[in-house]
Design a protein around this motif. Structure first.
Motif, mmCIF file in Angstrom:
data_model
loop_
_atom_site.group_PDB
_atom_site.id
_atom_site.type_symbol
_atom_site.label_atom_id
_atom_site.label_comp_id
_atom_site.label_asym_id
_atom_site.label_seq_id
_atom_site.Cartn_x
_atom_site.Cartn_y
_atom_site.Cartn_z
ATOM 1 N N MET A 73 0.835 -1.202 0.000
ATOM 2 C CA MET A 73 0.000 0.000 0.000
ATOM 3 C C MET A 73 0.870 1.252 0.000
ATOM 4 S SD MET A 73 -3.128 -0.999 2.616
ATOM 5 C CE MET A 73 -3.793 0.666 2.508
ATOM 6 N N LYS A 74 1.946 1.230 0.778
ATOM 7 C CA LYS A 74 2.852 2.375 0.825
ATOM 8 C C LYS A 74 3.533 2.603 -0.526
ATOM 9 C CE LYS A 74 4.061 1.924 5.755
ATOM 10 N NZ LYS A 74 5.173 1.634 6.693
ATOM 11 N N LEU A 75 3.892 1.513 -1.193
ATOM 12 C CA LEU A 75 4.596 1.621 -2.471
ATOM 13 C C LEU A 75 3.644 1.882 -3.636
ATOM 14 C CD1 LEU A 75 7.198 -1.296 -2.177
ATOM 15 C CD2 LEU A 75 7.610 1.149 -1.882
ATOM 16 N N GLY A 76 2.366 1.600 -3.435
ATOM 17 C CA GLY A 76 1.401 1.785 -4.509
ATOM 18 C C GLY A 76 1.500 0.724 -5.579
ATOM 19 N N VAL A 77 1.822 -0.521 -5.167
ATOM 20 C CA VAL A 77 1.935 -1.636 -6.104
ATOM 21 C C VAL A 77 1.031 -2.780 -5.657
ATOM 22 C CG1 VAL A 77 4.305 -1.036 -6.720
ATOM 23 C CG2 VAL A 77 3.890 -2.631 -4.846
ATOM 24 N N ARG A 78 0.882 -3.777 -6.547
ATOM 25 C CA ARG A 78 -0.032 -4.880 -6.251
ATOM 26 C C ARG A 78 0.643 -6.255 -6.280
ATOM 27 N NH1 ARG A 78 -5.487 -3.347 -9.748
ATOM 28 N NH2 ARG A 78 -5.872 -1.297 -8.774
ATOM 29 N N SER A 79 1.890 -6.305 -6.705
ATOM 30 C CA SER A 79 2.550 -7.602 -6.819
ATOM 31 C C SER A 79 4.042 -7.465 -6.567
ATOM 32 C CB SER A 79 2.326 -8.198 -8.217
ATOM 33 O OG SER A 79 2.974 -7.403 -9.199
ATOM 34 N N ILE A 80 4.688 -8.590 -6.297
ATOM 35 C CA ILE A 80 6.136 -8.613 -6.075
ATOM 36 C C ILE A 80 6.904 -8.192 -7.330
ATOM 37 C CG2 ILE A 80 8.117 -10.045 -5.475
ATOM 38 C CD1 ILE A 80 6.299 -9.285 -3.142
ATOM 39 N N PRO A 81 6.497 -8.640 -8.538
ATOM 40 C CA PRO A 81 7.199 -8.149 -9.731
ATOM 41 C C PRO A 81 7.169 -6.627 -9.846
ATOM 42 C CG PRO A 81 5.932 -10.094 -10.293
ATOM 43 C CD PRO A 81 5.550 -9.731 -8.884
ATOM 44 N N GLU A 82 6.056 -6.005 -9.430
ATOM 45 C CA GLU A 82 5.980 -4.547 -9.462
ATOM 46 C C GLU A 82 6.952 -3.934 -8.448
ATOM 47 O OE1 GLU A 82 2.116 -2.566 -9.627
ATOM 48 O OE2 GLU A 82 1.222 -4.494 -10.107
ATOM 49 N N VAL A 83 7.102 -4.585 -7.299
ATOM 50 C CA VAL A 83 8.060 -4.118 -6.296
ATOM 51 C C VAL A 83 9.473 -4.177 -6.868
ATOM 52 C CG1 VAL A 83 9.078 -4.552 -4.032
ATOM 53 C CG2 VAL A 83 6.619 -4.836 -4.364
ATOM 54 N N ILE A 84 9.792 -5.269 -7.531
ATOM 55 C CA ILE A 84 11.124 -5.444 -8.114
ATOM 56 C C ILE A 84 11.376 -4.395 -9.191
ATOM 57 C CG2 ILE A 84 12.578 -7.009 -9.473
ATOM 58 C CD1 ILE A 84 11.174 -9.337 -8.032
ATOM 59 N N ALA A 85 10.352 -4.123 -10.022
ATOM 60 C CA ALA A 85 10.486 -3.112 -11.071
ATOM 61 C C ALA A 85 10.685 -1.731 -10.468
ATOM 62 C CB ALA A 85 9.253 -3.129 -11.972
ATOM 63 N N LEU A 86 9.943 -1.450 -9.395
ATOM 64 C CA LEU A 86 10.072 -0.149 -8.728
ATOM 65 C C LEU A 86 11.456 -0.003 -8.109
ATOM 66 C CD1 LEU A 86 8.399 2.415 -8.060
ATOM 67 C CD2 LEU A 86 7.858 1.352 -5.862
ATOM 68 N N ALA A 87 11.958 -1.087 -7.540
ATOM 69 C CA ALA A 87 13.299 -1.060 -6.949
ATOM 70 C C ALA A 87 14.356 -0.802 -8.023
ATOM 71 C CB ALA A 87 13.585 -2.375 -6.232
ATOM 72 N N ALA A 88 14.157 -1.376 -9.212
ATOM 73 C CA ALA A 88 15.104 -1.152 -10.321
ATOM 74 C C ALA A 88 15.074 0.317 -10.727
ATOM 75 C CB ALA A 88 14.741 -2.049 -11.492
ATOM 76 N N THR A 89 13.879 0.914 -10.781
ATOM 77 C CA THR A 89 13.768 2.326 -11.140
ATOM 78 C C THR A 89 14.474 3.192 -10.099
ATOM 79 O OG1 THR A 89 11.647 1.973 -12.250
ATOM 80 C CG2 THR A 89 12.154 4.218 -11.549
ATOM 81 N N ALA A 90 14.319 2.805 -8.815
ATOM 82 C CA ALA A 90 14.929 3.569 -7.723
ATOM 83 C C ALA A 90 16.414 3.259 -7.563
ATOM 84 C CB ALA A 90 14.206 3.265 -6.426
ATOM 85 N N ASN A 91 16.901 2.279 -8.334
ATOM 86 C CA ASN A 91 18.285 1.838 -8.214
ATOM 87 C C ASN A 91 18.561 1.315 -6.803
ATOM 88 O OD1 ASN A 91 20.817 1.323 -9.325
ATOM 89 N ND2 ASN A 91 21.655 3.309 -8.710
ATOM 90 N N ARG A 92 17.557 0.613 -6.267
ATOM 91 C CA ARG A 92 17.648 0.041 -4.926
ATOM 92 C C ARG A 92 17.833 -1.474 -5.041
ATOM 93 N NH1 ARG A 92 15.482 2.526 -0.186
ATOM 94 N NH2 ARG A 92 15.609 4.779 -0.427
ATOM 95 N N ARG A 93 18.672 -2.006 -4.200
ATOM 96 C CA ARG A 93 18.843 -3.465 -4.104
ATOM 97 C C ARG A 93 18.011 -3.958 -2.941
ATOM 98 N NH1 ARG A 93 24.519 -6.834 -3.321
ATOM 99 N NH2 ARG A 93 23.589 -8.919 -3.285
ATOM 100 N N ILE A 94 17.017 -4.830 -3.213
ATOM 101 C CA ILE A 94 16.166 -5.298 -2.120
ATOM 102 C C ILE A 94 16.426 -6.764 -1.785
ATOM 103 C CG2 ILE A 94 14.344 -3.635 -2.582
ATOM 104 C CD1 ILE A 94 12.804 -5.805 -4.048
#
Length: 222
Positions: free
Chosen positions: A199-220
């Motif tokens: 909810m905080k990230l505004g995503v609905r799935s783990i692949p979306e989290v991974i894509a968002l992390a790539a955009t942010a240049n974050r390693r999760i």
């Protein structure tokens, strides 16, 4: 110097729009600086001319990102050395090399060092305008990517350390049960952290989290 200074675009062809755009000039030839300054001003651009690379780098902290018109042959630090310094400092502003002594080997080296264009003096108006238009497009694209990265990074900043831990394991393809076992939590608690974080990230799935992390240049993932 600039050739065909009074040249106008052919009928039916829209001139490039440079109003209020900024450009930096680094050239130890006073006549070239003045000629470029005058011409670019007529196109509506704001010009920062520098007689040497030292002056440019001394002021870079107060300069806006903008295309750089860079002479190849200069005393002290020449154009190639400037390109090398820009690369070391990770300054990615578009660079257009200008020279009265062009050759293929120099042009190739300049491009390998990051220059986006190589123009010979006297500068042809149409080629200079095309190069600047391309440089501004590149700069705008870079700024848009930087804004997207900052926005994505700010989303991750609101996550708690535990939520980040949960995502780091989920991103490996693990199930909620596996995450719960590895973190010593109940499956329900993991599900709660997962739901709140999404909810905080505004995503609905783990692949979306991974894509968002790539955009942010974050390693999760660990």
């Amino acid at each position: 110097m600039i050739a065909d200074l009074a040249a106008q675009p052919p009928d039916g062809v829209q001139a490039y729009r440079f109003t209020d755009r900024q450009v930096h000039i680094i050239d130890d030839d006073r006549d070239v600086r003045q000629s470029l300054h005058f011409f670019l001003n007529t196109l509506g651009m704001k010009v920062w001319p520098f007689a040497c690379a030292d002056d440019f780098f001394s002021n870079i902290g107060v300069l806006k990102p903008a295309p750089i018109l860079l002479d190849v042959r200069m005393a002290k630090m020449d154009g190639m050395q400037v390109l090398e310094h820009l690369r070391r400092e990770m300054i990615t502003w578009p660079v257009i090399m200008i020279t009265a002594h062009g050759d293929v080997a120099t042009a190739v080296r300049a491009v390998k060092l990051g220059a986006m264009e190589f123009l010979e003096k006297p500068l042809a108006v149409n080629l200079l305008e095309e190069a600047l238009a391309s440089a501004f497009d590149t700069l705008d694209e870079g700024e848009a990517i930087a804004e997207q990265r900052q926005f994505a990074s700010q989303r991750f900043d609101v996550l708690s350390p535990r939520e980040l831990q949960v995502f780091s394991i989920l991103a490996e393809g693990a199930s909620n049960k596996v995450v719960a076992h590895r973190l010593g939590l109940s499956t329900r608690t993991v599900e709660m952290h997962r739901k709140n974080a999404m909810m905080k990230l505004g995503v609905r799935s783990i692949p979306e989290v991974i894509a968002l992390a790539a955009t942010a240049n974050r390693r999760i993932t660990n």
